[in-house]
Design an enzyme around this catalytic site. Structure first.
Site, PDB file in Angstrom:
ATOM      1  N   LYS A 133      24.444  21.399   7.150  1.00 50.88           N
ATOM      2  CA  LYS A 133      25.690  22.163   7.362  1.00 50.88           C
ATOM      3  C   LYS A 133      26.434  21.629   8.585  1.00 50.88           C
ATOM      4  O   LYS A 133      27.667  21.570   8.605  1.00 50.88           O
ATOM      5  CB  LYS A 133      25.376  23.661   7.528  1.00 50.88           C
ATOM      6  CG  LYS A 133      25.107  24.307   6.177  1.00 50.88           C
ATOM      7  CD  LYS A 133      24.698  25.763   6.237  1.00 50.88           C
ATOM      8  CE  LYS A 133      24.392  26.216   4.803  1.00 50.88           C
ATOM      9  NZ  LYS A 133      23.622  27.423   4.680  1.00 50.88           N
ATOM     10  N   LYS A 180      39.236  50.462 -13.661  1.00 48.05           N
ATOM     11  CA  LYS A 180      37.771  50.534 -13.665  1.00 48.05           C
ATOM     12  C   LYS A 180      37.198  50.084 -15.017  1.00 48.05           C
ATOM     13  O   LYS A 180      37.618  50.588 -16.063  1.00 48.05           O
ATOM     14  CB  LYS A 180      37.346  51.978 -13.366  1.00 48.05           C
ATOM     15  CG  LYS A 180      35.852  52.128 -13.237  1.00 48.05           C
ATOM     16  CD  LYS A 180      35.469  53.571 -12.968  1.00 48.05           C
ATOM     17  CE  LYS A 180      33.945  53.708 -13.091  1.00 48.05           C
ATOM     18  NZ  LYS A 180      33.525  55.084 -13.116  1.00 48.05           N
ATOM     19  N   ASP A 190      29.881  33.672  -1.132  1.00 52.88           N
ATOM     20  CA  ASP A 190      30.057  32.322  -1.668  1.00 52.88           C
ATOM     21  C   ASP A 190      30.788  32.324  -3.009  1.00 52.88           C
ATOM     22  O   ASP A 190      31.381  31.335  -3.407  1.00 52.88           O
ATOM     23  CB  ASP A 190      28.696  31.640  -1.827  1.00 52.88           C
ATOM     24  CG  ASP A 190      28.086  31.332  -0.475  1.00 52.88           C
ATOM     25  OD1 ASP A 190      28.820  30.846   0.401  1.00 52.88           O
ATOM     26  OD2 ASP A 190      26.885  31.616  -0.280  1.00 52.88           O
ATOM     27  N   ASN A 228      27.320  41.358   0.585  1.00 53.68           N
ATOM     28  CA  ASN A 228      25.969  41.015   1.043  1.00 53.68           C
ATOM     29  C   ASN A 228      25.536  41.992   2.118  1.00 53.68           C
ATOM     30  O   ASN A 228      26.242  42.950   2.416  1.00 53.68           O
ATOM     31  CB  ASN A 228      25.938  39.567   1.525  1.00 53.68           C
ATOM     32  CG  ASN A 228      26.938  39.336   2.626  1.00 53.68           C
ATOM     33  OD1 ASN A 228      26.840  39.923   3.697  1.00 53.68           O
ATOM     34  ND2 ASN A 228      27.942  38.498   2.362  1.00 53.68           N
ATOM     35  N   PHE A 278      27.083  29.373  11.582  1.00 54.96           N
ATOM     36  CA  PHE A 278      25.737  29.911  11.420  1.00 54.96           C
ATOM     37  C   PHE A 278      25.149  29.320  10.141  1.00 54.96           C
ATOM     38  O   PHE A 278      25.889  28.865   9.267  1.00 54.96           O
ATOM     39  CB  PHE A 278      25.772  31.441  11.310  1.00 54.96           C
ATOM     40  CG  PHE A 278      25.576  32.131  12.629  1.00 54.96           C
ATOM     41  CD1 PHE A 278      26.599  32.184  13.559  1.00 54.96           C
ATOM     42  CD2 PHE A 278      24.360  32.734  12.938  1.00 54.96           C
ATOM     43  CE1 PHE A 278      26.422  32.813  14.782  1.00 54.96           C
ATOM     44  CE2 PHE A 278      24.172  33.375  14.154  1.00 54.96           C
ATOM     45  CZ  PHE A 278      25.196  33.417  15.075  1.00 54.96           C
TER      46      PHE A 278
END
Ligand code: PMT
Length: 409
Positions: A346, A298, A288, A219, A332
């Site tokens: 949360k 590969k 996640d 991310n 967070f």
């Protein structure tokens, strides 16, 4: 002058600032700056580079600081003391004003070849830098990169400001006002040491979940928020363990670094430190999902495209919430909508003491930038809004809450 033979001599409780003076026209301003610090009751010890002495004499700065000025790395008035180490240890802050492009570059690259740069290298005290140079030098990408690097390692910058420069040019590069420099030093000296003796575990950055040996899922986290929290905790006297995913910013000086790549590695590293931690802050953007299995070699391009089956990564924070004893546990929440609702969920689901929620769709907030906008939701129902501010300031505000939750105010 307090002790012409000794390196450091100060009154009880008095703060000590090492004032590094480097070689440029603005060196004359060091006299004014030393005077302003003295007026604020600070013990000032000046260290001058060789070039600085071409612009202002040690005698002037000795008279104003009322302390011996150190110029030479091999000056041995007290043969049993190592000068730069004594100064580095005694410092509550190191101020370099004015700071040339040359000294900036040396510090950013770990070069320590004179009294000032060795002192900077040896100190654990906060470092404040007031650059002064020609606009073209200041705008040079190398200088900018050095400033960015030092900033991300926790050095504070004051100025430069725009003005008429020695060469006649008008532009950015003028040393900041004496008052602003003194204020920056005072604000650093004022930082409370309320986390002394506490172990602070911080996570930062993304996790990278391998698809094959060359590709991964990750991310946009740069690590800046978590690193700022680690830096702020260090400034407040905490012992900091920073568990970090792959990022491109240097670690804060003094943190114990644990580098990881995947969510599973982060989980293991965090659980290994959790038991003895007093405050835990999960700023990392843990992926996640991870590929069900990573290919050993590969994956070749196929005209039909590629389907990757994903499975959930371990939710580290949920696990920490379940194992919580005396730790203050802060998570967070990175949201793009329904910030309050999702953040509060949360807080409950993960058994947190506080959640720091950021709407990552807002300009100046969330991933990659140097600022953030955060709302803290505490388990007692309190809601504290932290307006747009540099991540280091947001970090201190989050730690204010952590210290309060621990009853350390
Ligand atoms: O790194 P920067 O570029 O400075 O950006 C900062 C940031 C946006 C990454 C940071 O401010 C932030 O919001 N971090 C949390 C990102 C996140 O993963 O949020 P979340 O709402 O998906 O997760 C909630 C909490 O659970 C987080 O504390 C997260 O660390 C934790 N989590 C999530 C998934 C997982 N598998 N395990 C976890 O522990």
């Amino acid at each position: 002058m307090s002790d012409p033979r000794g390196w450091i001599d100060k009154m009880d409780g008095q703060k000590t600032v090492i004032l590094g003076v480097t070689g440029c026209i603005a060196a004359y301003r060091a006299a004014d700056i030393a005077g302003a610090l003295k007026k604020n009751g600070i013990a000032v010890h000046v260290v001058m580079t060789k070039n600085a002495q071409k612009f202002i004499t040690p005698r002037t700065l000795e008279a104003i600081s009322q302390n011996p000025v150190t110029c030479d790395l091999f000056e041995r008035d007290k043969p049993w003391e190592v000068g730069h180490v004594s100064l580095a240890k005694a410092a509550d802050a190191v101020l370099i004003a004015p700071c040339t492009a040359n000294i900036l570059g040396k510090i950013a690259h770990g070069i320590a070849d004179d009294m000032l740069t060795t002192t900077v290298m040896a100190t654990k005290a906060p470092i404040i830098i007031a650059p002064a140079m020609n606009t073209r030098m200041y705008e040079n990408p190398i200088v900018q990169q050095n400033i960015e690097k030092l900033e991300s390692m926790g050095c504070r910058f004051v100025g430069p400001v725009s003005g008429r420069l020695a060469c006649g040019d008008v532009g950015l590069g003028h040393i900041a006002d004496t008052d602003d420099i003194a204020k920056a030093v005072l604000s650093v000296l004022d930082v409370k040491k309320d986390l002394a003796g506490l172990k602070i575990l911080v996570t930062a950055g993304p996790t990278c979940e391998p698809i094959d040996p060359v590709r991964y899922i990750a991310n946009r986290s740069s690590g800046k928020m978590g690193y700022a929290i680690a830096q702020a905790a260090l400034e407040r006297g905490g012992e900091v363990i920073l568990v970090s995913g792959p990022v491109h910013i240097p670690p804060p000086r003094g943190a114990r670094m644990v580098s990881v790549e995947t969510a599973e590695q982060m989980r293991d590293a965090v659980l290994g430190e959790y038991e003895n931690a007093d405050i835990v802050i999960m700023a990392a953007a843990v992926a996640d999902f991870m590929p069900e299995s990573a290919d050993g070699s590969k994956i070749k391009k196929a005209d039909t495209g590629l389907e990757i089956k994903l499975k959930k990564t371990p939710d580290i924070l949920i696990e920490l919430g379940k194992r919580k004893k005396n730790q203050i546990l802060i998570g967070f929440a990175a949201e793009t909508d329904n910030l309050e609702e999702y953040a509060k969920q949360k807080l409950i689901d993960k058994n947190l003491d506080m959640v720091a929620a950021n709407d990552v769709s807002l300009p100046g907030a969330g991933f990659g930038c140097d600022t953030n906008i955060v709302t803290c939701f505490l388990k007692n129902g309190e809601k504290i809004a932290l307006d747009l501010a540099p991540k280091i300031k947001i970090a201190h505000s989050i730690l204010d809450q952590a210290a309060r939750l621990r009853g350390n105010v």
